[in-house]
Design a protein around this motif. Structure first.
Motif, short mmCIF file in Angstrom:
data_model
loop_
_atom_site.label_atom_id
_atom_site.label_comp_id
_atom_site.label_asym_id
_atom_site.label_seq_id
_atom_site.Cartn_x
_atom_site.Cartn_y
_atom_site.Cartn_z
N PHE A 35 1.05 -1.02 -0.06
CA PHE A 35 -0.64 -0.19 -0.18
C PHE A 35 0.64 1.56 0.26
O PHE A 35 0.74 2.07 -0.46
CB PHE A 35 -0.73 0.05 0.61
N ALA A 36 2.06 0.74 0.88
CA ALA A 36 3.00 2.47 0.76
C ALA A 36 3.62 2.70 -0.42
O ALA A 36 3.51 3.98 -0.54
CB ALA A 36 3.75 2.32 1.93
N VAL A 37 4.03 1.88 -0.83
CA VAL A 37 4.28 1.75 -3.06
C VAL A 37 3.54 2.36 -3.83
O VAL A 37 3.75 2.09 -4.87
CB VAL A 37 5.86 0.79 -2.26
N ARG A 38 2.11 2.14 -3.18
CA ARG A 38 0.84 1.80 -4.36
C ARG A 38 1.16 1.20 -5.52
O ARG A 38 1.72 0.79 -6.77
CB ARG A 38 1.59 3.24 -4.89
N GLY A 39 1.39 -0.42 -5.14
CA GLY A 39 2.07 -2.05 -6.38
C GLY A 39 0.72 -1.88 -6.47
O GLY A 39 -0.29 -1.63 -6.16
N SER A 40 1.32 -3.06 -7.88
CA SER A 40 0.04 -3.68 -8.23
C SER A 40 -0.37 -4.37 -7.63
O SER A 40 0.04 -4.99 -6.89
CB SER A 40 0.83 -3.46 -9.52
N GLY A 41 -2.55 -4.62 -7.60
CA GLY A 41 -2.74 -6.14 -7.18
C GLY A 41 -2.83 -6.86 -8.39
O GLY A 41 -2.98 -8.18 -7.95
N GLU A 42 -2.45 -6.63 -9.68
CA GLU A 42 -2.11 -7.37 -10.75
C GLU A 42 -1.87 -9.39 -9.82
O GLU A 42 -2.11 -10.40 -10.61
CB GLU A 42 -1.67 -7.16 -12.18
N PRO A 43 -0.65 -8.93 -9.80
CA PRO A 43 0.12 -10.32 -9.26
C PRO A 43 -0.73 -10.97 -8.83
O PRO A 43 -0.74 -12.72 -8.20
CB PRO A 43 1.63 -9.82 -8.40
N TYR A 44 -1.89 -10.51 -8.18
CA TYR A 44 -2.57 -11.39 -6.66
C TYR A 44 -4.20 -12.35 -6.95
O TYR A 44 -5.04 -12.50 -6.78
CB TYR A 44 -2.85 -10.50 -5.34
N ALA A 45 -4.71 -11.45 -8.40
CA ALA A 45 -5.56 -12.03 -9.13
C ALA A 45 -5.82 -13.13 -9.51
O ALA A 45 -4.50 -14.22 -9.21
CB ALA A 45 -5.08 -11.28 -11.03
N ARG A 46 -7.62 -14.06 -9.00
CA ARG A 46 -7.60 -14.95 -8.81
C ARG A 46 -7.07 -15.37 -10.30
O ARG A 46 -6.87 -16.59 -10.35
CB ARG A 46 -9.01 -14.88 -9.02
N ALA A 47 -7.37 -14.81 -10.93
CA ALA A 47 -6.91 -16.23 -13.00
C ALA A 47 -5.73 -16.53 -12.93
O ALA A 47 -4.96 -17.62 -13.30
CB ALA A 47 -7.37 -14.38 -14.25
N VAL A 48 -4.91 -15.04 -12.48
CA VAL A 48 -3.13 -15.26 -12.03
C VAL A 48 -2.55 -16.66 -11.71
O VAL A 48 -2.22 -17.90 -11.91
CB VAL A 48 -2.32 -14.13 -11.22
N GLN A 49 -3.51 -17.11 -10.14
CA GLN A 49 -3.42 -17.92 -9.25
C GLN A 49 -3.63 -19.42 -10.07
O GLN A 49 -3.53 -20.52 -9.54
CB GLN A 49 -3.90 -17.50 -7.95
N PRO A 105 -1.45 -24.64 -3.60
CA PRO A 105 -1.89 -24.52 -2.73
C PRO A 105 -1.55 -23.50 -1.67
O PRO A 105 -2.28 -21.99 -1.65
CB PRO A 105 -2.56 -25.55 -1.65
N GLY A 106 -0.48 -23.37 -1.26
CA GLY A 106 -0.04 -22.01 -0.48
C GLY A 106 0.17 -20.59 -1.36
O GLY A 106 -0.33 -19.48 -0.83
N GLN A 107 0.39 -20.83 -2.33
CA GLN A 107 0.57 -19.15 -3.25
C GLN A 107 -0.64 -19.34 -3.47
O GLN A 107 -1.18 -17.47 -3.54
CB GLN A 107 1.19 -19.76 -4.53
N GLN A 108 -1.65 -19.68 -3.74
CA GLN A 108 -3.24 -19.11 -3.53
C GLN A 108 -3.41 -19.35 -2.70
O GLN A 108 -4.02 -17.65 -2.55
CB GLN A 108 -3.75 -20.06 -4.05
N ASP A 109 -3.01 -19.22 -1.16
CA ASP A 109 -3.53 -18.73 -0.07
C ASP A 109 -3.14 -17.05 0.35
O ASP A 109 -3.90 -16.36 0.99
CB ASP A 109 -3.23 -19.62 1.18
N VAL A 110 -1.67 -16.87 -0.03
CA VAL A 110 -1.05 -16.08 0.33
C VAL A 110 -1.60 -15.22 -1.08
O VAL A 110 -2.36 -13.83 -0.60
CB VAL A 110 0.53 -16.01 0.08
N ALA A 111 -2.10 -15.22 -2.14
CA ALA A 111 -3.17 -14.18 -2.76
C ALA A 111 -3.77 -13.51 -2.11
O ALA A 111 -4.56 -12.74 -2.72
CB ALA A 111 -2.56 -14.76 -4.32
#
Length: 487
Positions: free
Chosen positions: A221-235, A241-247
């Motif tokens: 949030f502080a660096v105004r990052g992109s949320g794209e890497p966490y998108a459901r389609a990406v995951q 499983p762990g990766q999906q949980d983090v995203a």
């Protein structure tokens, strides 16, 4: 009250309960089923030993397994065994590890495989409830039995060795249980100290990994990052499983605000966070499963088989599973901590924060510059401690014990790695909160806003150049509270 009482039954002890018994003011009680199992095993062991050789009861131990103990010497044999094996070295381990050891050994005996006289269950419970601690030195075990630690405990029960002095320095007095000579090996044939420390370490690790996700979201949030890497389609395209949980957790934490990202894509500390942090979650979860299985197992040698009316000479005492699981967890921890250090670097960069370099009060101020040095010092220790303990081995006792997994050393390394990680992550938290304060920004709601409010209520708001050591310590202490805000 029930929440201040832990009932030990030999089958269902959890790592979380070991933590409570080790660190909190709780009463330990023994379930009747556990006493019944222990009594049945004790009677079976005595019956079998009367009719056939049983390792450690009617014979010597180690290379002396081929030496029979004469009946007239049997009463002295067990006491000699305890005295000879209570020979650890080095500084004493932390009191919480000793309490964890006692809790695990109590549960193991209640599992009904040791054959130890059941009266020792109440004796160990009394030791825990009275706050007594046997002296347990750091050095003496290599993952094939905590013989020195438990022999020292047995001598304390017998009154031959004093308990550790109390807070006032006075000698503590214990319940004075007369452990039977035939039960000496059965009592010390356990990895309870290693497993107790492992239970504490994996519980702390899982808590910190949950906190890490919240801290990473604050930095994002502080660096105004992109949320794209966490998108459901990406995951869904790479469904670990762990990766999906983090995203999924990141999506929840960042859901209340959707600012336009400042960059087409972010550095790996943000873009690859699920892919790196996910393996750490999975490794820590697996390690906890392994430890929980072991602390409820009948892993003594020999193993008393009540149903079969016999004993089995076996290798359940070997804790290769535990050591390898902890080794894997530390390797994964290093990877995810490296990303935390990388995110800290972005928080010092004006192009990411919109602030002066190092979040300084002025352009020439040092600000949070030193936090990177501290974090990388912690990271260097985590990297050193990530070396697999399982790469070692040993040939002992005249060659008849020709392997060791060094799970004891793995547990100790995990304790130390978690401690270093806690401080390194604290550095990122200090930087993330300070950046948001200086930007005059805050999440509009949800658990991420709660996390910022929690941290802001504790961390010093001053931005002039000053010592930051107290800030790091305070941030590290905040991490358990942040973990509870993990979605």
């Amino acid at each position: 009250m029930e929440h201040s009482r832990i009932v030990i039954d030999g089958t269902a002890l959890t790592c979380a309960q070991v933590v409570r018994a080790a660190r909190e003011d709780v009463t330990v009680a023994i379930a009747p089923d556990g006493v019944d199992r222990a009594r049945a095993a004790w009677r079976t062991a005595a019956e079998v030993a009367a009719s056939q050789p049983v390792y450690g009861r009617t014979t010597g131990v180690g290379a002396n397994r081929v030496v029979d103990v004469e009946w007239e010497d049997s009463d002295a044999h067990g006491l000699r065994l305890l005295r000879s094996h209570a020979a650890g070295a080095g500084p004493l381990v932390a009191p919480e590890i000793v309490r964890a050891m006692l809790t695990v050994r109590l549960n193991q005996i209640a599992a009904g495989g040791s054959g130890v006289e059941p009266g020792v269950l109440q004796a160990l419970a009394d030791v825990l409830n009275l706050g007594l601690l046997p002296p347990v030195p750091v050095y003496g075990a290599i993952g094939t039995g905590d013989l020195t630690a438990l022999a020292s405990t047995a001598l304390c029960l017998l009154g031959e060795r004093p308990w550790r002095p109390g807070p006032d320095g006075a000698a503590e007095r214990g319940p004075g249980y007369r452990l039977r000579s035939a039960d000496a090996l059965a009592f010390i044939s356990s990895n309870a100290a290693t497993l107790g420390e492992a239970a504490l370490a994996v519980a702390d690790l899982r808590e910190l990994l949950s906190a890490s996700t919240v801290v990473a979201a604050l930095s994002h949030f502080a660096v105004r990052g992109s949320g794209e890497p966490y998108a459901r389609a990406v995951q869904d395209a790479c469904p670990h499983p762990g990766q999906q949980d983090v995203a999924a957790a990141m999506r929840t934490l960042l859901a209340f605000d959707q600012p336009a990202p400042m960059r087409i894509q972010d550095p790996y500390g943000y873009r690859a966070f699920p892919q790196v942090h996910g393996p750490a979650l999975e490794a820590a979860g697996y390690a906890e499963q392994v430890v929980a299985r072991e602390i409820n197992a009948a892993a003594e040698n020999p193993l008393v088989d009540v149903a079969g009316r016999t004993v089995w000479h076996n290798g359940n005492f070997h804790t290769a599973y535990v050591g390898l699981a902890l080794d894997s967890a530390r390797a994964a921890l290093f990877q995810t901590m490296a990303l935390a250090a990388a995110r800290l670097g972005t928080l010092a960069e004006p192009s990411f924060t919109g602030l002066y370099p190092f979040q300084g009060a002025t352009e020439a101020s040092s600000g949070i510059m030193i936090l990177e040095y501290v974090a990388h010092s912690c990271l260097a220790d985590v990297r050193r401690l990530a070396t697999p303990a399982a790469l070692g081995s040993a040939v002992l006792s005249r060659g008849v014990e020709e392997h060791a997994g060094f799970s004891t050393q793995s547990a100790r390394a995990t304790t130390d790695a978690v401690a270093a990680y806690r401080l390194g992550l604290g550095c990122e938290l200090v930087a993330g909160v300070r950046a948001l304060r200086m930007q005059g920004r805050a999440p509009s709601g949800g658990p991420l806003r709660s996390a910022l409010d929690l941290a802001a209520a504790v961390l010093d708001p001053r931005v002039e150049d000053r010592p930051l050591d107290a800030d790091i310590a305070a941030a590290a202490d905040l991490l358990p509270g942040l973990a509870r805000l993990h979605p």
